[in-house]
Design a protein around this motif. Structure first.
Motif, PDB file in Angstrom:
ATOM      1  N   ALA A  51       0.837  -1.192   0.000  1.00 60.22           N
ATOM      2  CA  ALA A  51       0.000   0.000   0.000  1.00 60.22           C
ATOM      3  C   ALA A  51       0.878   1.249   0.000  1.00 60.22           C
ATOM      4  CB  ALA A  51      -0.925  -0.011   1.212  1.00 60.22           C
ATOM      5  N   ARG A 107      -5.177   3.052   5.911  1.00 59.10           N
ATOM      6  CA  ARG A 107      -4.784   1.766   5.331  1.00 59.10           C
ATOM      7  C   ARG A 107      -3.274   1.553   5.421  1.00 59.10           C
ATOM      8  NH1 ARG A 107      -8.934   3.320   1.272  1.00 59.10           N
ATOM      9  NH2 ARG A 107     -10.754   1.983   1.648  1.00 59.10           N
ATOM     10  N   THR A 127      -6.247   6.722   2.844  1.00 57.20           N
ATOM     11  CA  THR A 127      -4.884   6.325   2.504  1.00 57.20           C
ATOM     12  C   THR A 127      -4.019   6.177   3.754  1.00 57.20           C
ATOM     13  OG1 THR A 127      -5.034   7.413   0.349  1.00 57.20           O
ATOM     14  CG2 THR A 127      -2.827   6.974   1.197  1.00 57.20           C
TER      15      THR A 127
END
Length: 716
Positions: free
Chosen positions: A45, A88, A85
């Protein structure tokens, strides 16, 4: 923000993760694994340390990673601010977990749950896996959240087996709810119970299961789409306001990094590997140090004095602030809580607990905080040095700034002197046009409950009756919509087993046996306020009462999960002051700033409301409308309600079918007319309007409490 963390965010050199494990990466992103190599998916990620700015948000998440007892984070902010964002990206920093091998509920081998459905675990074998970040979709079902009967095994093997849900998957990890303010009420209730007790309970369809469910709760929301229920709001330990930077250089850096990540995700993640490794190692070290950190009596006294000084409800604020201050000290490698730790903890833990209703502006009075800290100042006996307790308080327009701006705008509690009934104020020729007046609303009261007749199928809420996928099960029926009613399906299939040649366990089920659950609950409606803001309303200083009544109805709409809209009319036309939205806070702001004065274009207001209803019927056809018209019924501009005028009268052109034609657009729409007329002599024009609209007529003074009814009787 901590200087060390800031430096980590600025460096980009690729490196080697080294927190008890080793992994070597090539420039192309390929990984050569050793015995304890880090799985490459851990950094797939967007990297946490690559996020530009957002110091408070990142610090709040890191403090919860150090001490999950803090209670989670609620991130409030406008769209496009990287809220999801950052959340995560946190999962990659969390230390790996030791779990009982094969346990679906992530039991700790050192202290397995004695009530684990997969237990008992006698001398369990241990395994290690990454911490999970489990996402709860807004549209998830109750079965998906808590778990349910394993339908496949029930039908094929004839046994009752439990299938775990998202609460089980999130145990000892992170449970993330994006758009948490839009979560259905029945899911909110289940989430509240699990967060409060640390356990999940499932009692349904012959299944009785309980298991541990301790997780870090993180939610993100856009306040423009509606506020969060107070019960769930208080469950979040910390809250952070996320906003995009206005610095062009920082915005350019954000865009540059995002484009680089999209072009080469693996290479971009690799360039931040050293910073990610350092943050993960720092979390582990802070967790190890946390039990040794001391919260002295002076620090605890300052925390409780500040919480009392800000008049917060209950004691959860004191506990969360103390836990946050301890986590801050551990994060900075100290054994004592400092004054700066207390300040930063208060800034994160108290703002959302000071709101008495959804119309209160979030934020913290920094000046008041300084005063309370000064009154309760302390210094640890063995202070190791500078505190470095995070980012300094920012002058972000907190509560004190908001109060100053309201006091300086020249508005008194009743606004300017009212105009006369026609809004002309006796102006002579050439006199300057008066500035539209504004009145303030009083304290909201509990209004009567208005519902839409019949049974709808709209979004879950708490106003009108509805059937759908939520609510209590009232029966079963054939069809293709809705969840399967397992008991009714099995009963329908049972008489046909011999004819279908069944042999052995399980049931033979055909499509004609399937029964769907019929549920009845409550729905949220579209509550459209049509408010008369003309001079006739302000002439008798009634606008303050009108705003109080509408504000009370707005609060009721918030509690019942409605969408709200606001149409106002004055002068020569009407405007949509607030397009239909779930944010009643926005509605309260528009109502407070609503000017008054001028003539009364009643037909224009109704025509504008009818257009809004037509548009919303196309956007959300399942949400039924409730229209609340607040007026005294006087129409001094455009068509009026009443019998046709005599030929040759000055009002002849204003009377006739025009307004009745507009009123016909409300046929079949639940409408309420709030009569604002007062005084000993009444014309009853609002009553005529209610008859034309087929609406219920409610006097303004009798809209809410018994006291209002008494006032109405005295006035009569």
């Amino acid at each position: 923000m901590n200087p060390g963390l800031s430096r980590n965010c600025d460096r980009r050199e690729p490196g080697v993760r080294n927190s008890g494990r080793r992994a070597q990466f090539t420039r192309s992103g390929e990984e050569t694994r050793g015995k304890d190599a880090v799985p490459s998916h851990r950094f797939a990620a967007y990297p946490f340390s690559a996020v530009v700015g957002m110091a408070d948000l990142k610090l709040a998440l890191l403090l919860n990673a150090v001490s999950p007892a803090v209670g989670g984070v609620l991130v409030r902010g406008e769209k496009g601010t990287a809220k999801s964002t950052v959340v995560r990206a946190l999962a990659a920093l969390l230390p790996d977990l030791p779990v009982v091998e094969g346990c679906r509920f992530s039991c700790d081998p050192a202290a397995p749950d004695p009530e684990c459905p997969d237990g008992p675990h006698a001398a369990p074998a241990a395994a290690v896996r990454p911490a999970r970040l489990v996402e709860l979709p807004v549209g998830a079902s109750e079965d998906r959240l808590t778990g349910s009967l394993d339908l496949e095994r029930a039908l094929t093997e004839g046994v009752r087996a439990y299938e775990p849900g998202l609460l089980a998957a999130a145990h000892r990890g992170v449970l993330y709810v994006d758009e948490v303010n839009l979560l259905h009420d029945h899911l909110v209730d289940l989430l509240l119970d699990a967060a409060a007790m640390g356990r999940a309970f499932v009692e349904r369809e012959g299944v009785s299961v309980r298991h541990a469910a301790r997780f870090l709760l993180v939610g993100t929301m856009n306040p423009e789409e509606g506020e969060l229920r107070p019960q769930l709001l208080d469950r979040f330990g910390l809250t952070v306001e996320a906003a995009a930077t206005r610095d062009p250089a920082e915005r350019a850096d954000v865009v540059r990094r995002r484009l680089a990540y999209e072009a080469d995700p693996e290479g971009f993640a690799l360039s931040y590997l050293e910073q990610e490794t350092a943050l993960s190692a720092r979390i582990t070290a802070a967790r190890a140090l946390l039990p040794e950190v001391v919260l002295g009596d002076a620090a605890l006294g300052a925390i409780t004095a500040i919480c009392a000084g800000f008049d917060v409800d209950g004691l959860r604020a004191d506990l969360v602030t103390a836990r946050t201050a301890l986590a801050l000290a551990a994060w900075h490698g100290r054994l004592d809580v400092t004054e700066e730790d207390v300040r930063q903890a208060v800034r994160l833990a108290l703002p959302h607990r000071r709101r008495r209703d959804p119309f209160d502006a979030p934020g913290l009075d920094e000046q008041r905080l300084d005063e309370l800290l000064e009154e309760n100042s302390f210094t640890p006996d063995d202070d190791p040095g500078p505190s470095g307790g995070g980012a300094p308080p920012q002058a972000d327009g907190g509560e004190s700034d908001g109060q100053d701006s309201q006091e300086s705008d020249g508005r008194g509690p009743e606004g300017q002197a009212p105009q006369d009934a026609e809004g002309q104020g006796g102006r002579g020729e050439g006199a300057p046009t008066p500035v539209p007046q504004q009145s303030s609303a009083g304290r909201p009261f509990r209004p009567r409950l208005f519902t839409v007749d019949g049974v709808g199928e709209g979004a879950p809420g708490r106003r009108s009756k509805a059937r759908g996928t939520t609510g209590r099960v009232t029966g079963a029926a054939t069809g293709t919509q809705g969840p399967v009613h397992l008991t009714a399906t099995l009963r329908a299939a049972a008489p046909h087993q011999k004819a279908r040649g069944r042999s052995g366990p399980g049931l033979v089920v055909s499509g004609q046996d399937v029964r769907r659950a019929v549920r009845e609950g409550r729905e949220g409606n579209l509550v459209l306020f049509v408010v008369d803001a003309s001079g006739s309303m302000a002439a008798r200083k009634r606008m303050s009462e009108v705003k109080t009544a509408v504000l009370s109805l707005l609060l009721d709409a918030y509690q019942r999960r409605d969408k709200v809209g606001l149409v106002t009319f004055r002068g020569t036309g009407a405007e949509l002051a607030l397009p239909p939205t779930s944010s009643v806070e926005a509605g309260a702001r528009r109502l407070e700033r609503m000017p008054t004065g001028g003539r009364t274009p009643l037909a224009a207001g109704l025509h504008r409301a009818a257009r809004v209803l037509r548009t919303e019927a196309l956007r959300d056809p399942s949400r039924r409308p409730l229209v609340v018209v607040v007026t005294d019924g006087r129409a001094t501009h455009g068509p009026v309600v009443g019998s046709p005028a005599k030929p040759g009268s000055s009002r002849a052109d204003h009377r006739g079918p025009d307004l009745l034609t507009v009123a016909s657009a409300f046929a079949g729409v639940r409408t309420v007319v709030v009569d604002c007329e007062s005084g000993p002599v009444r014309l009853g024009l609002a009553s005529d309007l209610a008859m034309a609209l087929g609406a219920e007529l409610v006097p303004l003074a009798g809209l809410g409490s018994l006291a209002g009814v008494v006032r109405e009787m005295r006035a009569a």
